[in-house]
Design an enzyme around this catalytic site. Structure first.
Site, PDB file in Angstrom:
ATOM      1  N   HIS A 307      34.575  23.725 -63.428  1.00 11.96           N
ATOM      2  CA  HIS A 307      36.043  23.971 -63.981  1.00 11.96           C
ATOM      3  C   HIS A 307      36.362  22.608 -64.201  1.00 11.96           C
ATOM      4  O   HIS A 307      36.308  21.574 -63.843  1.00 11.96           O
ATOM      5  CB  HIS A 307      36.881  24.457 -62.733  1.00 11.96           C
ATOM      6  N   ASP A 364      35.661  33.139 -61.983  1.00  6.31           N
ATOM      7  CA  ASP A 364      34.876  34.475 -62.603  1.00  6.31           C
ATOM      8  C   ASP A 364      33.340  34.745 -61.823  1.00  6.31           C
ATOM      9  O   ASP A 364      32.609  35.548 -61.938  1.00  6.31           O
ATOM     10  CB  ASP A 364      34.354  33.993 -63.942  1.00  6.31           C
TER      11      ASP A 364
HETATM   12  N1  ACO Z   1      25.964  24.559 -64.977  1.00  7.78           N
HETATM   13  C1  ACO Z   1      25.215  23.417 -64.895  1.00  7.78           C
HETATM   14  N2  ACO Z   1      26.062  22.138 -65.166  1.00  7.78           N
HETATM   15  C2  ACO Z   1      27.408  22.122 -65.342  1.00  7.78           C
HETATM   16  C3  ACO Z   1      28.014  23.082 -65.128  1.00  7.78           C
HETATM   17  C4  ACO Z   1      27.561  24.474 -64.983  1.00  7.78           C
HETATM   18  N3  ACO Z   1      28.237  25.517 -64.617  1.00  7.78           N
HETATM   19  N4  ACO Z   1      29.467  22.856 -65.454  1.00  7.78           N
HETATM   20  C5  ACO Z   1      29.393  21.686 -65.789  1.00  7.78           C
HETATM   21  N5  ACO Z   1      28.150  21.070 -65.737  1.00  7.78           N
HETATM   22  C6  ACO Z   1      27.666  19.660 -65.731  1.00  7.78           C
HETATM   23  C7  ACO Z   1      27.607  19.126 -67.133  1.00  7.78           C
HETATM   24  O1  ACO Z   1      26.548  19.429 -67.891  1.00  7.78           O
HETATM   25  C8  ACO Z   1      28.167  17.755 -67.032  1.00  7.78           C
HETATM   26  O2  ACO Z   1      26.763  17.074 -66.550  1.00  7.78           O
HETATM   27  P1  ACO Z   1      26.694  15.550 -67.172  1.00  7.78           P
HETATM   28  O3  ACO Z   1      27.790  14.720 -66.469  1.00  7.78           O
HETATM   29  O4  ACO Z   1      25.214  15.081 -66.508  1.00  7.78           O
HETATM   30  O5  ACO Z   1      26.553  15.523 -68.666  1.00  7.78           O
HETATM   31  C9  ACO Z   1      29.146  17.739 -65.902  1.00  7.78           C
HETATM   32  O6  ACO Z   1      28.767  18.775 -64.970  1.00  7.78           O
HETATM   33  C10 ACO Z   1      30.642  17.952 -66.340  1.00  7.78           C
HETATM   34  O7  ACO Z   1      30.561  18.983 -67.131  1.00  7.78           O
HETATM   35  P2  ACO Z   1      31.772  19.142 -68.439  1.00  7.78           P
HETATM   36  O8  ACO Z   1      30.941  20.174 -69.441  1.00  7.78           O
HETATM   37  O9  ACO Z   1      31.925  17.848 -68.872  1.00  7.78           O
HETATM   38  O10 ACO Z   1      32.965  19.701 -67.688  1.00  7.78           O
HETATM   39  P3  ACO Z   1      34.221  20.648 -68.597  1.00  7.78           P
HETATM   40  O11 ACO Z   1      35.285  20.245 -67.714  1.00  7.78           O
HETATM   41  O12 ACO Z   1      34.022  20.139 -70.086  1.00  7.78           O
HETATM   42  O13 ACO Z   1      33.733  22.153 -68.765  1.00  7.78           O
HETATM   43  C11 ACO Z   1      33.361  24.481 -67.833  1.00  7.78           C
HETATM   44  C12 ACO Z   1      34.084  23.104 -67.743  1.00  7.78           C
HETATM   45  C13 ACO Z   1      33.498  24.714 -69.323  1.00  7.78           C
HETATM   46  C14 ACO Z   1      34.214  25.555 -67.168  1.00  7.78           C
HETATM   47  C15 ACO Z   1      31.987  24.126 -67.380  1.00  7.78           C
HETATM   48  O14 ACO Z   1      31.856  23.734 -66.025  1.00  7.78           O
HETATM   49  C16 ACO Z   1      31.073  25.452 -67.679  1.00  7.78           C
HETATM   50  O15 ACO Z   1      30.724  25.529 -68.854  1.00  7.78           O
HETATM   51  N6  ACO Z   1      31.007  26.393 -66.824  1.00  7.78           N
HETATM   52  C17 ACO Z   1      30.179  27.530 -66.908  1.00  7.78           C
HETATM   53  C18 ACO Z   1      31.043  28.711 -67.776  1.00  7.78           C
HETATM   54  C19 ACO Z   1      32.263  29.153 -66.681  1.00  7.78           C
HETATM   55  O16 ACO Z   1      32.049  29.527 -65.597  1.00  7.78           O
HETATM   56  N7  ACO Z   1      33.532  29.158 -67.147  1.00  7.78           N
HETATM   57  C20 ACO Z   1      34.753  29.715 -66.563  1.00  7.78           C
HETATM   58  C21 ACO Z   1      35.377  28.496 -66.323  1.00  7.78           C
HETATM   59  S1  ACO Z   1      36.843  29.441 -65.558  1.00  7.78           S
HETATM   60  C22 ACO Z   1      38.054  30.280 -66.657  1.00  7.78           C
HETATM   61  O17 ACO Z   1      38.169  29.609 -67.736  1.00  7.78           O
HETATM   62  C23 ACO Z   1      38.463  31.362 -66.237  1.00  7.78           C
END
Ligand code: ACO
Length: 430
Positions: A307, A364
């Site tokens: 998140h 979720d």
């Molecule tokens: N699985 C694997 N790796 C992940 C995940 C994941 N679900 N989420 C983040 N990471 C990793 C990224 O690859 C990144 O790694 P790095 O530092 O080595 O490059 C690090 O964690 C930080 O991730 P970001 O993408 O920079 O985080 P951001 O805050 O931009 O994204 C998000 C947040 C979109 C929710 C992301 O965690 C994601 O895609 N999760 C899966 C989708 C999801 O569950 N969305 C629902 C969110 S709740 C809602 O909106 C109701």
């Protein structure tokens, strides 16, 4: 402690003292409103990781501590003791209602459960297999046309009327998205039922059979709606606010929010979680999927994990996980997918990759399992989310409309394209 932050342009020596604003809770905020005028510079913050786009008194969340509150009330207390309709009142008015106010509110919402008969025809324009989020966005935008000239967004009474219309009509709209896809006739609202029962009746009843939703299912849905009702300045809410800043029709603003919520990085994740759990199929395959999620050359991410704001357990996930246990127990359901989800969570939370990046289950991760236990098809999950979030969207819209800093939202950019060049006629181009 100084209540300003000085920004110094080391190239010119020019300085700007920026006021530091302190909210009731949360980190201080640097007011950079005059940055461009005084120093001729913009800020760069892709994804708004450090930018407060507005002032708000509706929802507070502390991602480090895993705290979420609506109007100061902890989500755990609301989940345990309140109802979705009462939470809607709280989001809109800022206070919990008295018994009398609650009765009036409920009656007021019930006056707006119908939609114009012609609206039903919009559904039939969609292909039989259209995604219900596409239908929902289209139909909500269509509703804007029914109230366009009559809606004065600067009139407080009309804004409140809009809020009641949105909250009253969303269950009706959402249920039709579902019934159209499975070929069942539309059902009119029955105002003798509670808000959730009415939604379930419009969604699941069949003309040929008596339908009475189970109280366990009603309570589970009410709980999910409470947890989804608002969540501060997330992508869809910010979209609603940006659209509203252009003085757009509020239904059209909400349609814009629905479009944003649909994405799988946002509300669409609940549907994606179920698809992922189906693909995993058995706990023995979990490690393979975790390895894929960690592999930077693979675009696969663990759905329902991570998140932008929560760097701790999403408090909503904790509540839903417990509810999921209770619901499956009470309904006597043995869901292998729930077992896979719990095992996946356990292994991921012990894995260095997820620990380092503070990736925890979000709202979720478990909500889809509850919807599935209630026999709601996965394409409808985000529609349910949108139904509940509409309350937050409309509350945020109302707040924006009376904000003393109200002006059209207009982000700036760091231009990285070509410099000025002259047009060459096609006959002279090589
Ligand atoms: N699985 C694997 N790796 C992940 C995940 C994941 N679900 N989420 C983040 N990471 C990793 C990224 O690859 C990144 O790694 P790095 O530092 O080595 O490059 C690090 O964690 C930080 O991730 P970001 O993408 O920079 O985080 P951001 O805050 O931009 O994204 C998000 C947040 C979109 C929710 C992301 O965690 C994601 O895609 N999760 C899966 C989708 C999801 O569950 N969305 C629902 C969110 S709740 C809602 O909106 C109701």
């Amino acid at each position: 402690m100084s209540d300003t932050v000085t920004i110094i342009d080391n190239r010119t020596g020019k300085q700007l003292n920026c006021p530091v604003l302190q909210g009731v809770m949360g980190p201080p905020v640097i007011d950079i409103k005059h940055l461009y005028k005084e120093l001729g510079m913009f800020t760069y913050d892709p994804g708004y990781g450090s930018t407060s786009s507005c002032k708000s008194a509706i929802t507070y969340l502390d991602g480090e501590q895993g705290v979420l509150m609506y109007r100061g009330y902890p989500i755990e207390q609301l989940a345990e003791q309140s109802t979705f309709l009462e939470v809607c009142y709280l989001l809109i008015y800022g206070e919990l209602p008295s018994r009398l106010q609650m009765d009036e509110w409920e009656t007021g919402i019930k006056m707006h459960t119908m939609t114009h008969e012609h609206l039903s025809r919009f559904y039939t324009g969609y292909r039989y297999d259209a995604h219900p989020m596409s239908i929902m966005g289209g139909v909500v935008n269509a509703i804007a046309s029914y109230y366009h000239d009559a809606t004065d967004i600067y009139d407080a009474g009309q804004r409140l009327m809009t809020a009641k219309r949105v909250i009253g009509k969303m269950p009706n709209i959402a249920s039709k998205c579902y019934r159209y896809a499975i070929g069942l006739p539309f059902v009119y609202p029955d105002n003798s039922l509670s808000y959730i029962e009415n939604f379930m009746n419009m969604t699941f009843s069949k003309p040929s059979e008596k339908y009475k939703p189970s109280p366990v299912a009603v309570r589970a849905l009410d709980l999910l709606f409470i947890l989804h009702a608002d969540h501060e300045q997330n992508a869809s809410t910010s979209t609603v606010r940006l659209a509203a800043s252009a003085e757009t029709n509020p239904f059209a603003c909400i349609a814009a929010g629905i479009a944003t919520l649909w994405g799988k990085a946002h509300g669409g994740a609940n549907e994606a979680v179920i698809k992922m759990l189906e693909e995993i199929e058995h706990p023995r395959n979990i490690r393979k999927f975790l390895d894929r999620a960690k592999d930077k050359d693979d675009s696969f991410r663990l759905m329902g994990f991570g998140h932008r704001v929560y760097k701790n357990y999403d408090p909503r996930a904790t509540i839903i996980r417990k509810a999921c246990h209770e619901l499956l127990g009470e309904m006597g359901l043995n869901q292998p997918m729930f077992e896979i989800a719990m095992e996946l969570e356990r292994i991921a939370l012990e894995d260095g990759y997820f620990i380092e990046r503070k990736l925890y289950p979000n709202v979720d991760f478990y909500s889809g399992l509850i919807y599935q236990a209630l026999n709601i098809p996965s394409e409808m999950f985000t529609v349910m989310f949108a139904l509940a979030r509409s309350a937050g969207w409309v509350a945020q819209w109302m707040e924006l409309m009376v904000d003393s800093d109200f002006r059209i939202g207009r982000p700036r950019q760091l231009y990285i394209g070509k410099e000025k060049r002259d047009y060459i006629p096609i006959s002279q181009r090589s």
